[in-house]
Design a protein around this motif. Structure first.
Motif, PDB file in Angstrom:
ATOM      1  N   ARG A 117     -49.350  -3.822  42.411  1.00 12.83           N
ATOM      2  CA  ARG A 117     -49.664  -4.956  42.552  1.00 12.83           C
ATOM      3  C   ARG A 117     -50.666  -4.871  43.838  1.00 12.83           C
ATOM      4  NH1 ARG A 117     -44.593  -9.006  41.193  1.00 12.83           N
ATOM      5  NH2 ARG A 117     -45.434  -9.120  39.058  1.00 12.83           N
ATOM      6  N   THR A 118     -50.540  -4.548  44.936  1.00  7.24           N
ATOM      7  CA  THR A 118     -50.238  -3.968  46.051  1.00  7.24           C
ATOM      8  C   THR A 118     -51.679  -3.848  46.107  1.00  7.24           C
ATOM      9  OG1 THR A 118     -48.543  -3.979  47.022  1.00  7.24           O
ATOM     10  CG2 THR A 118     -50.377  -3.417  48.857  1.00  7.24           C
ATOM     11  N   LEU A 119     -52.150  -2.240  45.337  1.00  7.14           N
ATOM     12  CA  LEU A 119     -53.489  -2.260  44.422  1.00  7.14           C
ATOM     13  C   LEU A 119     -54.498  -1.941  44.583  1.00  7.14           C
ATOM     14  CD1 LEU A 119     -55.111   0.367  45.890  1.00  7.14           C
ATOM     15  CD2 LEU A 119     -54.124   1.400  43.489  1.00  7.14           C
ATOM     16  N   LYS A 120     -53.725  -3.249  43.493  1.00  7.92           N
ATOM     17  CA  LYS A 120     -54.554  -4.096  42.802  1.00  7.92           C
ATOM     18  C   LYS A 120     -55.228  -5.519  43.835  1.00  7.92           C
ATOM     19  CE  LYS A 120     -54.898  -7.029  39.074  1.00  7.92           C
ATOM     20  NZ  LYS A 120     -54.170  -7.752  37.128  1.00  7.92           N
ATOM     21  N   LYS A 121     -54.463  -5.791  44.131  1.00 11.12           N
ATOM     22  CA  LYS A 121     -55.266  -6.679  45.016  1.00 11.12           C
ATOM     23  C   LYS A 121     -56.360  -6.615  46.497  1.00 11.12           C
ATOM     24  CE  LYS A 121     -53.075 -10.031  48.591  1.00 11.12           C
ATOM     25  NZ  LYS A 121     -51.886 -10.805  48.920  1.00 11.12           N
ATOM     26  N   GLU A 122     -55.570  -5.181  46.923  1.00  8.70           N
ATOM     27  CA  GLU A 122     -56.897  -3.919  47.841  1.00  8.70           C
ATOM     28  C   GLU A 122     -57.812  -3.840  47.756  1.00  8.70           C
ATOM     29  OE1 GLU A 122     -56.801   0.458  49.801  1.00  8.70           O
ATOM     30  OE2 GLU A 122     -54.036  -0.781  49.858  1.00  8.70           O
ATOM     31  N   LEU A 123     -57.888  -4.020  45.917  1.00  5.73           N
ATOM     32  CA  LEU A 123     -59.169  -3.221  44.801  1.00  5.73           C
ATOM     33  C   LEU A 123     -59.649  -4.546  45.067  1.00  5.73           C
ATOM     34  CD1 LEU A 123     -58.186  -0.214  42.602  1.00  5.73           C
ATOM     35  CD2 LEU A 123     -59.250  -0.429  45.049  1.00  5.73           C
ATOM     36  N   PHE A 124     -59.098  -5.577  44.926  1.00  2.77           N
ATOM     37  CA  PHE A 124     -59.979  -6.889  44.198  1.00  2.77           C
ATOM     38  C   PHE A 124     -60.364  -7.333  45.347  1.00  2.77           C
ATOM     39  CE2 PHE A 124     -58.647  -8.134  40.461  1.00  2.77           C
ATOM     40  CZ  PHE A 124     -58.707  -7.797  39.911  1.00  2.77           C
ATOM     41  N   LEU A 125     -60.219  -7.254  47.048  1.00  3.88           N
ATOM     42  CA  LEU A 125     -60.844  -8.003  47.957  1.00  3.88           C
ATOM     43  C   LEU A 125     -61.680  -6.778  48.940  1.00  3.88           C
ATOM     44  CD1 LEU A 125     -57.418  -8.228  50.062  1.00  3.88           C
ATOM     45  CD2 LEU A 125     -58.603 -10.366  48.928  1.00  3.88           C
ATOM     46  N   LEU A 126     -61.550  -5.228  48.517  1.00  2.56           N
ATOM     47  CA  LEU A 126     -63.051  -4.659  48.974  1.00  2.56           C
ATOM     48  C   LEU A 126     -64.002  -5.168  47.765  1.00  2.56           C
ATOM     49  CD1 LEU A 126     -62.983  -2.062  50.439  1.00  2.56           C
ATOM     50  CD2 LEU A 126     -62.521  -0.661  49.083  1.00  2.56           C
ATOM     51  N   ILE A 127     -63.572  -5.798  46.634  1.00  2.00           N
ATOM     52  CA  ILE A 127     -64.901  -5.068  45.689  1.00  2.00           C
ATOM     53  C   ILE A 127     -65.164  -6.758  46.493  1.00  2.00           C
ATOM     54  CG2 ILE A 127     -66.055  -5.925  43.457  1.00  2.00           C
ATOM     55  CD1 ILE A 127     -65.286  -2.890  43.880  1.00  2.00           C
ATOM     56  N   GLN A 128     -65.056  -7.456  46.329  1.00  2.00           N
ATOM     57  CA  GLN A 128     -64.694  -9.277  46.848  1.00  2.00           C
ATOM     58  C   GLN A 128     -66.203  -8.979  48.159  1.00  2.00           C
ATOM     59  OE1 GLN A 128     -61.382 -11.841  47.940  1.00  2.00           O
ATOM     60  NE2 GLN A 128     -63.032 -13.932  47.516  1.00  2.00           N
TER      61      GLN A 128
END
Length: 138
Positions: A117-128
């Motif tokens: 969950r932490t990594l997914k959130k981090e990746l989504f924020l980076l892509i955003q």
């Protein structure tokens, strides 16, 4: 007799929880493929100097997550085999062993879920962030 019934109930509960974990691991397998595609789709933009360190970090975390997922999957398969053997009366006097293994699996799955969950959130924020920067340029 009460002990036998409560033990059987405990094994059934362990088994049900372990099957739920197996479903979670299957979901993580699918989602990991999605995260790889996401990184591939935005790789060129993420390779820019302002995102490069975050990309490297995310890539390393994703690799470690895959290793953890693989390890959890292998241990979970073994745990399910042990539980099924116990509930089918193929394995005797292993209640404490199974309880310890179940607790270890619980910790492993909690770690895997939290890390995922932490990594997914981090990746989504980076892509955003990349998408937002691209819109500002356009």
């Amino acid at each position: 007799m009460n002990d036998i019934n409560s033990t059987s109930a405990a094994y059934r509960q362990y088994h049900a929880i372990a099957r739920h974990w197996a479903s979670d691991v299957d979901f993580f397998k699918i989602e990991t493929v999605f995260l790889h595609h996401l990184l591939d789709d935005y790789f060129i933009r993420l390779s820019g100097p302002e995102y490069l360190e975050a990309l490297k970090s995310a890539g390393a975390k994703l690799l470690q997550l895959e290793k953890d997922k693989y390890s959890a999957d292998i241990h979970l398969i073994e745990h399910l085999k042990n539980l099924e053997g116990q509930t089918e009366d193929l394995v005797f006097d292993r209640g404490e062993f199974l309880a310890d293994k179940h607790e270890q699996m619980e910790h492993a799955m909690t770690h895997l879920t939290t890390t995922y969950r932490t990594l997914k959130k981090e990746l989504f924020l980076l892509i955003q962030e990349v998408i937002k920067a691209q819109r500002e340029i356009s």
